[in-house]
Scaffold this active site. Structure first.
Site, mmCIF file in Angstrom:
data_model
loop_
_atom_site.group_PDB
_atom_site.id
_atom_site.type_symbol
_atom_site.label_atom_id
_atom_site.label_comp_id
_atom_site.label_asym_id
_atom_site.label_seq_id
_atom_site.Cartn_x
_atom_site.Cartn_y
_atom_site.Cartn_z
ATOM 1 C CB SER A 42 42.580 40.317 51.094
ATOM 2 O OG SER A 42 43.871 39.746 51.226
ATOM 3 C CE1 TYR A 49 44.687 45.102 49.085
ATOM 4 C CE2 TYR A 49 45.500 43.392 50.578
ATOM 5 C CZ TYR A 49 44.784 43.764 49.449
ATOM 6 O OH TYR A 49 44.142 42.799 48.689
#
Ligand SMILES: NC(=O)c1ccc[n+]([C@@H]2O[C@H](COP(=O)([O-])OP(=O)(O)OC[C@H]3O[C@@H](n4cnc5c(N)ncnc54)[C@H](OP(=O)(O)O)[C@@H]3O)[C@@H](O)[C@H]2O)c1
Length: 263
Positions: free
Chosen positions: A140, A153
């Site tokens: 990401s 995350y």
């Protein structure tokens, strides 16, 4: 047909980026192995693929590490090889550090990091023995910088870069390529299944995700990156500016990110 008869294994293929990548790879002529927990959703994806007869479903929970050798064995037995493994399955987070149970930090690391390490390490010896292969990981932009409400995350995605940059260097002379894929906002179910501090699902389609890049556009760019065997690729729109701010003006980035609209 850039991946004609290549065997591509995609985890997290029951929705979002993984589903779109399955369609894109099927159009490119690939044989597919599709993994996720929801078997019915995987069956629907297989039926929607060009050439559903070339698709093997291996439904399992990626954190069930004990089944990884069996699943890798089943993949090799069925197709004789795996050319590309795309570690895409993942879950996100919507909670402050102060409000997040430690079990949630661990769960996110298990799904987003340790499962990827385990599946990759189980398949890798087969690639080495065969004389080549390609490991891709869907990280990401949050693998390159961090925002509030995503502590575990971001940690899990940063960890992927640490691990797979090392792996890339180690297997360079074994004809094995490693690609780290860093999307920005993509319109998927990611915020629906994101975990809150108590481990429950966020259950909401966030504005940023609803207005994100269509998954088929993201998938096409992933296919291009894999074809070119890129080491790292950023697939994003305006949010890419945060990456360059972090890189070239880290002090300014640090001030701005405190107020960023991230959910
Ligand atoms: N959407 C974005 O804005 C964005 C941005 C950057 C990076 N990413 C990354 O892109 C990847 C795909 O996410 P997405 O956006 O496409 O979200 P998504 O639509 O929620 O897809 C997530 C996929 O992961 C699978 N999955 C989750 N936990 C699993 C488990 N324990 N075992 C097996 N499969 C599991 C889900 O399948 P089942 O529920 O059927 O198991 C689903 O197929 C993730 O790694 C995410 O972090 C997304």
């Amino acid at each position: 047909m850039r991946f004609r008869n290549k065997v591509v294994w995609i985890t997290g293929a029951s929705s979002g980026i993984g589903e779109a990548l399955a369609y894109a790879m099927a159009r490119e002529g690939a044989h597919l192995i599709l993994t996720a927990r929801r078997r019915e959703r995987l069956e629907a994806v297989r039926n929607a693929c060009a050439g559903p007869g070339k698709v093997l479903l291996l439904p399992f929970d990626v954190t069930d590490y004990e089944c990884h050798p069996t699943m890798v064995g089943a993949a090799i037995e069925h197709f004789g090889q795996v050319d590309i493994l795309v570690n895409n399955a993942g879950i996100s987070q919507r909670s402050l550090v102060l409000e997040t149970d430690f079990s949630v930090d661990r769960r996110i690391m298990e799904v987003n990091f340790f499962s990827v390490v385990s599946l990759t390490k189980t398949l890798l010896p087969y690639m080495v023995e065969r004389g080549g292969g390609h490991i891709a990981v869907v990280s990401s932009l949050l693998g390159k910088f961090s925002t509030p409400l995503r502590s575990a995350y971001c940690a899990s995605k940063h960890a992927l870069h640490g691990f797979f940059d090392a792996l890339r260097a180690e297997v360079y002379d074994k004809n094995i390529y490693v690609t780290l894929i860093c999307p920005g906002f993509v319109r998927t179910e990611v915020s629906l299944h994101a975990l809150r501090g108590d481990g429950s699902e966020h259950g909401q389609m966030d504005d940023t995700i609803a207005k994100g890049m269509p998954p088929d556009v993201c998938a096409r760019r992933i296919v291009n990156a894999l074809y070119k065997r890129k080491e790292e690729v950023y697939i994003a729109r305006y949010e890419l500016i945060a990456l360059y701010l972090k890189r070239f003006a880290p002090g300014l980035f640090s001030k701005l990110i405190r107020k960023a609209k991230v959910a």
